[in-house]
Design a protein around this motif. Structure first.
Motif, PDB file in Angstrom:
ATOM      1  N   THR A 257       6.792  -9.807   8.133  1.00 43.07           N
ATOM      2  CA  THR A 257       7.273 -10.334   6.863  1.00 43.07           C
ATOM      3  C   THR A 257       7.377  -9.247   5.802  1.00 43.07           C
ATOM      4  O   THR A 257       7.900  -9.504   4.732  1.00 43.07           O
ATOM      5  N   THR A 258       6.885  -8.044   6.091  1.00 40.32           N
ATOM      6  CA  THR A 258       6.999  -6.969   5.110  1.00 40.32           C
ATOM      7  C   THR A 258       8.477  -6.742   4.786  1.00 40.32           C
ATOM      8  O   THR A 258       9.308  -6.689   5.689  1.00 40.32           O
ATOM      9  N   LYS A 259       8.766  -6.630   3.514  1.00 38.74           N
ATOM     10  CA  LYS A 259      10.159  -6.529   3.099  1.00 38.74           C
ATOM     11  C   LYS A 259      10.846  -5.327   3.722  1.00 38.74           C
ATOM     12  O   LYS A 259      10.267  -4.257   3.804  1.00 38.74           O
TER      13      LYS A 259
ATOM     14  N   CYS B  40      11.905   8.344  -1.816  1.00 42.02           N
ATOM     15  CA  CYS B  40      11.479   7.025  -2.260  1.00 42.02           C
ATOM     16  C   CYS B  40      10.691   7.087  -3.559  1.00 42.02           C
ATOM     17  O   CYS B  40      10.929   6.307  -4.482  1.00 42.02           O
ATOM     18  N   GLN B  41       9.765   8.041  -3.640  1.00 43.95           N
ATOM     19  CA  GLN B  41       8.879   8.044  -4.790  1.00 43.95           C
ATOM     20  C   GLN B  41       9.505   8.690  -6.029  1.00 43.95           C
ATOM     21  O   GLN B  41       8.867   8.772  -7.069  1.00 43.95           O
TER      22      GLN B  41
ATOM     23  N   HIS C 162      -0.984  -2.780  -2.564  1.00 47.48           N
ATOM     24  CA  HIS C 162      -0.105  -2.070  -1.621  1.00 47.48           C
ATOM     25  C   HIS C 162      -0.931  -1.175  -0.698  1.00 47.48           C
ATOM     26  O   HIS C 162      -1.787  -0.447  -1.163  1.00 47.48           O
ATOM     27  N   PRO C 163      -0.640  -1.224   0.618  1.00 53.28           N
ATOM     28  CA  PRO C 163      -1.380  -0.370   1.559  1.00 53.28           C
ATOM     29  C   PRO C 163      -1.046   1.105   1.328  1.00 53.28           C
ATOM     30  O   PRO C 163      -0.109   1.415   0.598  1.00 53.28           O
ATOM     31  N   PRO C 164      -1.778   2.020   1.966  1.00 52.33           N
ATOM     32  CA  PRO C 164      -1.503   3.451   1.825  1.00 52.33           C
ATOM     33  C   PRO C 164      -0.039   3.746   2.111  1.00 52.33           C
ATOM     34  O   PRO C 164       0.538   3.176   3.032  1.00 52.33           O
ATOM     35  N   LYS C 165       0.559   4.662   1.337  1.00 54.19           N
ATOM     36  CA  LYS C 165       2.018   4.781   1.337  1.00 54.19           C
ATOM     37  C   LYS C 165       2.544   5.953   2.137  1.00 54.19           C
ATOM     38  O   LYS C 165       3.597   6.484   1.834  1.00 54.19           O
ATOM     39  N   PHE C 166       1.817   6.357   3.173  1.00 55.25           N
ATOM     40  CA  PHE C 166       2.219   7.586   3.858  1.00 55.25           C
ATOM     41  C   PHE C 166       3.646   7.605   4.372  1.00 55.25           C
ATOM     42  O   PHE C 166       4.366   8.561   4.165  1.00 55.25           O
ATOM     43  N   ARG C 167       4.105   6.542   5.048  1.00 48.12           N
ATOM     44  CA  ARG C 167       5.451   6.555   5.632  1.00 48.12           C
ATOM     45  C   ARG C 167       6.157   5.244   5.283  1.00 48.12           C
ATOM     46  O   ARG C 167       6.064   4.262   6.016  1.00 48.12           O
TER      47      ARG C 167
ATOM     48  N   HIS D  32      10.100   4.882  -6.932  1.00 52.68           N
ATOM     49  CA  HIS D  32       8.925   4.039  -6.693  1.00 52.68           C
ATOM     50  C   HIS D  32       7.669   4.848  -6.979  1.00 52.68           C
ATOM     51  O   HIS D  32       7.089   5.468  -6.093  1.00 52.68           O
TER      52      HIS D  32
ATOM     53  N   PHE E  67       3.774   0.102  -7.704  1.00 53.15           N
ATOM     54  CA  PHE E  67       3.635  -0.680  -6.482  1.00 53.15           C
ATOM     55  C   PHE E  67       2.761  -1.895  -6.767  1.00 53.15           C
ATOM     56  O   PHE E  67       1.981  -1.887  -7.718  1.00 53.15           O
ATOM     57  N   PRO E  68       2.885  -2.943  -5.951  1.00 49.88           N
ATOM     58  CA  PRO E  68       1.951  -4.065  -6.103  1.00 49.88           C
ATOM     59  C   PRO E  68       0.527  -3.541  -5.962  1.00 49.88           C
ATOM     60  O   PRO E  68       0.297  -2.570  -5.242  1.00 49.88           O
TER      61      PRO E  68
HETATM   62  C1  HEC Z   1       1.291   0.529   5.874  1.00 53.34           C
HETATM   63  C2  HEC Z   1       2.533  -0.195   5.556  1.00 53.34           C
HETATM   64  C3  HEC Z   1       3.317   0.218   4.289  1.00 53.34           C
HETATM   65  C4  HEC Z   1       3.727   1.489   3.915  1.00 53.34           C
HETATM   66  C5  HEC Z   1       3.482   2.806   4.637  1.00 53.34           C
HETATM   67  C6  HEC Z   1       4.470   1.320   2.692  1.00 53.34           C
HETATM   68  N1  HEC Z   1       4.506  -0.008   2.344  1.00 53.34           N
HETATM   69 FE1  HEC Z   1       5.406  -0.817   0.690  1.00 53.34          FE
HETATM   70  N2  HEC Z   1       4.583  -2.639   1.086  1.00 53.34           N
HETATM   71  C7  HEC Z   1       3.852  -2.945   2.211  1.00 53.34           C
HETATM   72  C8  HEC Z   1       3.377  -4.309   2.106  1.00 53.34           C
HETATM   73  C9  HEC Z   1       2.535  -5.054   3.160  1.00 53.34           C
HETATM   74  C10 HEC Z   1       3.843  -4.811   0.860  1.00 53.34           C
HETATM   75  C11 HEC Z   1       3.538  -6.187   0.278  1.00 53.34           C
HETATM   76  C12 HEC Z   1       4.701  -7.024  -0.043  1.00 53.34           C
HETATM   77  C13 HEC Z   1       5.689  -7.187   1.064  1.00 53.34           C
HETATM   78  O1  HEC Z   1       5.437  -7.963   2.005  1.00 53.34           O
HETATM   79  O2  HEC Z   1       6.774  -6.555   0.976  1.00 53.34           O
HETATM   80  C14 HEC Z   1       4.627  -3.733   0.252  1.00 53.34           C
HETATM   81  C15 HEC Z   1       5.314  -3.836  -0.954  1.00 53.34           C
HETATM   82  C16 HEC Z   1       6.196  -2.867  -1.449  1.00 53.34           C
HETATM   83  C17 HEC Z   1       7.090  -3.027  -2.576  1.00 53.34           C
HETATM   84  C18 HEC Z   1       7.234  -4.257  -3.451  1.00 53.34           C
HETATM   85  C19 HEC Z   1       8.130  -5.247  -2.775  1.00 53.34           C
HETATM   86  C20 HEC Z   1       8.189  -6.504  -3.576  1.00 53.34           C
HETATM   87  O3  HEC Z   1       7.443  -7.427  -3.224  1.00 53.34           O
HETATM   88  O4  HEC Z   1       8.979  -6.559  -4.523  1.00 53.34           O
HETATM   89  C21 HEC Z   1       7.797  -1.865  -2.717  1.00 53.34           C
HETATM   90  C22 HEC Z   1       8.868  -1.533  -3.746  1.00 53.34           C
HETATM   91  C23 HEC Z   1       7.335  -0.952  -1.684  1.00 53.34           C
HETATM   92  N3  HEC Z   1       6.356  -1.598  -0.933  1.00 53.34           N
HETATM   93  C24 HEC Z   1       7.800   0.334  -1.495  1.00 53.34           C
HETATM   94  C25 HEC Z   1       7.209   1.267  -0.647  1.00 53.34           C
HETATM   95  C26 HEC Z   1       7.514   2.692  -0.668  1.00 53.34           C
HETATM   96  C27 HEC Z   1       8.540   3.352  -1.589  1.00 53.34           C
HETATM   97  C28 HEC Z   1       6.722   3.280   0.278  1.00 53.34           C
HETATM   98  C29 HEC Z   1       6.587   4.778   0.592  1.00 53.34           C
HETATM   99  C30 HEC Z   1       6.239   5.642  -0.532  1.00 53.34           C
HETATM  100  C31 HEC Z   1       5.948   2.204   0.920  1.00 53.34           C
HETATM  101  N4  HEC Z   1       6.265   1.018   0.311  1.00 53.34           N
HETATM  102  C32 HEC Z   1       5.076   2.374   1.988  1.00 53.34           C
HETATM  103  C33 HEC Z   1       3.588  -2.092   3.281  1.00 53.34           C
HETATM  104  C34 HEC Z   1       3.798  -0.716   3.283  1.00 53.34           C
END
Ligand code: HEC
Ligand code: HEC
Length: 84
Positions: free
Chosen positions: A26-28, A55-56, A70-75, A59, A66-67
């Motif tokens: 379900t992750t977007k 991306c950053q 939000h989990p660690p943003k490595f990839r 973002h 980020f929410p």
């Molecule tokens: C380990 C998994 C993971 C990684 C890596 C990750 N994300 Fe996410 N992200 C999520 C999850 C889970 C959510 C929670 C909401 C959802 O289901 O989309 C989220 C939410 C978001 C949202 C908000 C979406 C909304 O609900 O409007 C954005 C924007 C986003 N991420 C961007 C990024 C960007 C840019 C990166 C890299 C710098 C990144 N994410 C890396 C798992 C991840």
């Protein structure tokens, strides 16, 4: 119950458990809009890592936080998959 019935039952439970444990789908996805369209081309041409560098630029804490949970943003694209 016959032994065979029990085995069938256990087999069904194992399959259900595996399905239940599958990664969270379900992750977007990476949006396929005008902003993000170019990253689809970069991924297809040069790979995910090349696209994730950008991306950053948007973002980030200042522009688009980020929410909170939000989990660690490595990839980014490892979790936010492409729409094919
Ligand atoms: C380990 C998994 C993971 C990684 C890596 C990750 N994300 Fe996410 N992200 C999520 C999850 C889970 C959510 C929670 C909401 C959802 O289901 O989309 C989220 C939410 C978001 C949202 C908000 C979406 C909304 O609900 O409007 C954005 C924007 C986003 N991420 C961007 C990024 C960007 C840019 C990166 C890299 C710098 C990144 N994410 C890396 C798992 C991840
Ligand atoms: C030029 C600025 C910019 C860049 C660079 C950018 N984004 Fe975004 N992103 C946005 C904006 C603005 C939105 C909110 C509107 C939208 O959905 O397009 C957004 C929304 C999102 C969302 C949430 C979509 C939803 O359904 O709520 C995700 C996930 C996301 N971006 C991931 C990424 C990833 C991964 C990258 C790097 C490959 C990236 N973005 C690069 C500006 C950017």
């Amino acid at each position: 119950m016959k032994k065979r019935d029990i085995l069938v039952l256990i087999g069904g439970l194992v399959i259900l458990t595996i399905l239940w444990m599958a990664p969270d789908e379900t992750t977007k996805h990476l949006p396929k809009d005008t902003i993000h369209q170019k990253f689809y081309s970069i991924v297809h041409k040069d790979g995910k890592k090349a696209a994730e560098k950008f991306c950053q630029d948007c973002h980030n804490k200042e522009q688009m936080p980020f929410p909170e949970n939000h989990p660690p943003k490595f990839r980014c694209i490892f979790c936010h998959k492409l729409d094919n």
